[in-house]
Motif scaffolding. Structure first.
Motif, short mmCIF file in Angstrom:
data_model
loop_
_atom_site.label_atom_id
_atom_site.label_comp_id
_atom_site.label_asym_id
_atom_site.label_seq_id
_atom_site.Cartn_x
_atom_site.Cartn_y
_atom_site.Cartn_z
N UNK A 184 0.84 -1.20 0.00
CA UNK A 184 0.00 0.00 0.00
C UNK A 184 0.88 1.25 0.00
N UNK A 185 0.85 2.03 -1.09
CA UNK A 185 1.72 3.21 -1.15
C UNK A 185 1.10 4.45 -0.50
N UNK A 186 -0.18 4.35 -0.10
CA UNK A 186 -0.91 5.54 0.31
C UNK A 186 -0.24 6.32 1.45
N UNK A 187 0.15 5.65 2.55
CA UNK A 187 0.77 6.42 3.66
C UNK A 187 2.05 7.13 3.22
N UNK A 188 2.83 6.48 2.36
CA UNK A 188 4.07 7.10 1.88
C UNK A 188 3.76 8.27 0.95
N UNK A 189 2.69 8.14 0.15
CA UNK A 189 2.31 9.22 -0.76
C UNK A 189 1.78 10.43 0.00
N UNK A 190 1.01 10.18 1.05
CA UNK A 190 0.50 11.28 1.88
C UNK A 190 1.68 12.09 2.43
N UNK A 191 2.67 11.39 2.94
CA UNK A 191 3.86 12.03 3.50
C UNK A 191 4.61 12.81 2.42
N UNK A 192 4.79 12.18 1.25
CA UNK A 192 5.51 12.83 0.14
C UNK A 192 4.74 14.04 -0.38
N UNK A 193 3.42 13.92 -0.43
CA UNK A 193 2.57 15.01 -0.93
C UNK A 193 2.70 16.23 -0.01
N UNK A 194 2.66 15.98 1.30
CA UNK A 194 2.78 17.06 2.28
C UNK A 194 4.11 17.80 2.10
N UNK A 195 5.19 17.03 1.93
CA UNK A 195 6.52 17.65 1.75
C UNK A 195 6.56 18.45 0.44
N UNK A 196 5.98 17.89 -0.63
CA UNK A 196 6.02 18.55 -1.94
C UNK A 196 5.22 19.86 -1.91
N UNK A 197 4.08 19.84 -1.21
CA UNK A 197 3.28 21.07 -1.11
C UNK A 197 4.04 22.14 -0.35
N UNK A 198 4.77 21.72 0.68
CA UNK A 198 5.56 22.68 1.48
C UNK A 198 6.67 23.30 0.63
#
Ligand SMILES: [Zn+2]
Length: 213
Positions: A184-198
């Protein structure tokens, strides 16, 4: 004899405090990564670069949802307009570039430690159309071939609706595999998405900071 309870408390209290302190230590925001690592049975560091333009992308947790033909959803669908840039989640080598019925145009990367990332339904249309007649340079980024080295965050292709995404809106079906098995990539994507938005937010602020100086 009266001193005995006090001595006992003096001896025991550091132990009790130690136990309490341990209970107070949470697993923190990386708990999901620990779970994934436990799932694959060995230590691996899985920190991804978000695989798409973060501000243009929205996605939900659909891991395991039912799909046609009794299949289960084995990834995350990163919804975004056609031709949104798609990026490599980590350093790696292009191992697959293929076109198939369900996945449409897709690309697979091999990373260290038996990790692979797959990106499906890449663009198959000429700009502003739904004609299915994209040239290959409208599917994949320049210079991307099987065997190419790619760096984390490198442009590899463009969002589209090829394959069975034709009727569900343009998106990238992103799949993360460890030792050949989808996780399941979802938890890792959530984390990556948050960093990318920042990072995107700081990039927008940078010109303003320059003016203040
Ligand atoms: Zn999908």
């Amino acid at each position: 004899m009266r001193a005995l309870p006090i001595i006992l408390i003096a001896v025991l209290s550091p132990l009790l405090m130690g136990a309490a302190a341990h209970q107070g230590v949470g697993r923190g925001p990386t708990a999901h990564i620990d779970d994934l690592i436990a799932e694959v049975g060995r230590e691996r560091e899985l920190v991804l670069v978000f695989p798409q333009d973060a501000e243009a992308t929205h996605f939900e947790d659909t891991w395991g949802d039912g799909r046609s033909g009794d299949r289960r959803h084995k990834g995350s669908d990163l919804m975004a307009p056609k031709s949104t840039p798609v990026y490599a989640v980590a350093d790696g080598v292009v191992s697959i570039m293929r076109k198939s019925g369900l996945a449409g145009y897709w690309i697979g990367l091999e990373h260290a430690g038996g990790v692979e990332s797959w990106y499906m339904h890449l663009n198959n249309d000429e700009p502003g159309t739904d004609n299915g007649r994209a040239s290959l340079d409208q599917v994949y980024a320049p210079g991307i071939e099987v065997g190419s080295f790619v760096a984390a965050g490198q442009l590899i292709g463009y969002v589209g609706d090829s394959g069975n995404a034709e009727y569900s809106g343009s998106h990238t079906h992103f799949e993360l595999r460890v030792d050949g098995r989808a996780i399941d990539p979802y938890p890792l994507l959530i984390d990556a998405h948050r960093r990318a938005l920042e990072v995107a937010r700081l990039d927008r602020l940078a010109p303003l900071v320059g003016r203040i100086d």
